[in-house]
Design an enzyme around this catalytic site. Structure first.
Site, PDB file in Angstrom:
ATOM      1  N   ASP A 112       0.889  -1.167   0.000  1.00 45.31           N
ATOM      2  CA  ASP A 112       0.000   0.000   0.000  1.00 45.31           C
ATOM      3  C   ASP A 112       0.922   1.211   0.000  1.00 45.31           C
ATOM      4  OD1 ASP A 112      -2.127   1.805   0.269  1.00 45.31           O
ATOM      5  OD2 ASP A 112      -2.060   1.692   2.449  1.00 45.31           O
ATOM      6  N   ASP A 134      -2.356   0.844   7.574  1.00 47.36           N
ATOM      7  CA  ASP A 134      -1.695   0.858   6.275  1.00 47.36           C
ATOM      8  C   ASP A 134      -1.077  -0.502   5.969  1.00 47.36           C
ATOM      9  OD1 ASP A 134      -1.627   3.950   5.457  1.00 47.36           O
ATOM     10  OD2 ASP A 134      -1.289   3.769   7.614  1.00 47.36           O
ATOM     11  N   GLU A 158      -1.440  -1.590  -4.491  1.00 42.74           N
ATOM     12  CA  GLU A 158      -2.677  -0.823  -4.577  1.00 42.74           C
ATOM     13  C   GLU A 158      -2.452   0.377  -5.488  1.00 42.74           C
ATOM     14  OE1 GLU A 158      -5.373   1.839  -1.623  1.00 42.74           O
ATOM     15  OE2 GLU A 158      -4.993  -0.221  -0.956  1.00 42.74           O
TER      16      GLU A 158
END
Length: 195
Positions: free
Chosen positions: A11, A144, A71
């Site tokens: 991420d 996260d 992502e």
């Protein structure tokens, strides 16, 4: 002998980069690790990018992932934030490509849908579902890292499907899929020389 592979999920971020690792044996996934890279202590954006690159290389060299799931940046109203996030993602992708690791990019909604069945799920809902799926004891304070882990799990769930996300297996594949964004060396040379 069982087919094994390790998936690194990322991420990307410029304040916190989250990542998670799973091991796939046959058709079963097992949780390996989740963590985050704290980038808020660096004032210079370029230093942050350097740290993201180095840490991603370190993760790759330590855990030897077979695939990377990342992502994709979401489209927000703040153009500067989008640009910085895109750079962070690009640097992480470049680290993987430099080690010849196939990368697949997933939209945030697709990741949430794969994990929870709801493309609008909250970070907390995604984290709780991962906790149940992978028997994770305690969840981290910041989510996260669970977002990075969610990208890896999404990739596992989408393995073998034709349209999983944007995939790149190396620089050649990336260039082929992004021809309009790449300047050929001869063109670049003539641009430098003013013609």
């Amino acid at each position: 002998m069982a087919h094994e592979r390790i998936i690194l999920g990322i991420d990307p971020g410029t304040t916190i980069m989250g990542f998670g690792l799973i091991k796939v044996e046959n058709k079963t996934m097992r949780f390996l690790q989740l963590n985050e890279l704290q980038l808020g202590k660096y004032d210079d954006h370029y230093v942050k990018l350097k740290v993201i690159f180095e840490r991603t290389i370190e993760l790759i060299d330590t855990h030897h992932p077979d695939e990377i799931a990342i992502e994709a940046p979401f489209f927000g109203k703040n153009v500067q934030s989008m640009l910085k996030l895109g750079r962070a993602q690009g640097v992480a992708m470049a680290a993987g490509l430099s080690r010849q690791i196939p990368i697949t990019e997933y939209e945030p909604k697709k990741i949430k849908m794969a994990i929870t069945g709801n493309g609008n799920a909250s970070k907390e809902q995604v984290a709780k579902m991962l906790q149940q799926l992978l028997n994770i004891g305690e969840l981290p304070k910041n989510l996260d890292s669970t977002d990075g882990l969610a990208a890896a799990v999404c990739h596992f769930f989408n393995s073998g499907k034709k349209i999983a996300g944007k995939s790149y297996s190396g620089w050649d594949a990336f260039i082929k899929q992004n021809e309009g964004r790449v300047v050929a060396p001869s063109v670049k040379g003539s641009l430098k020389n003013g013609g």
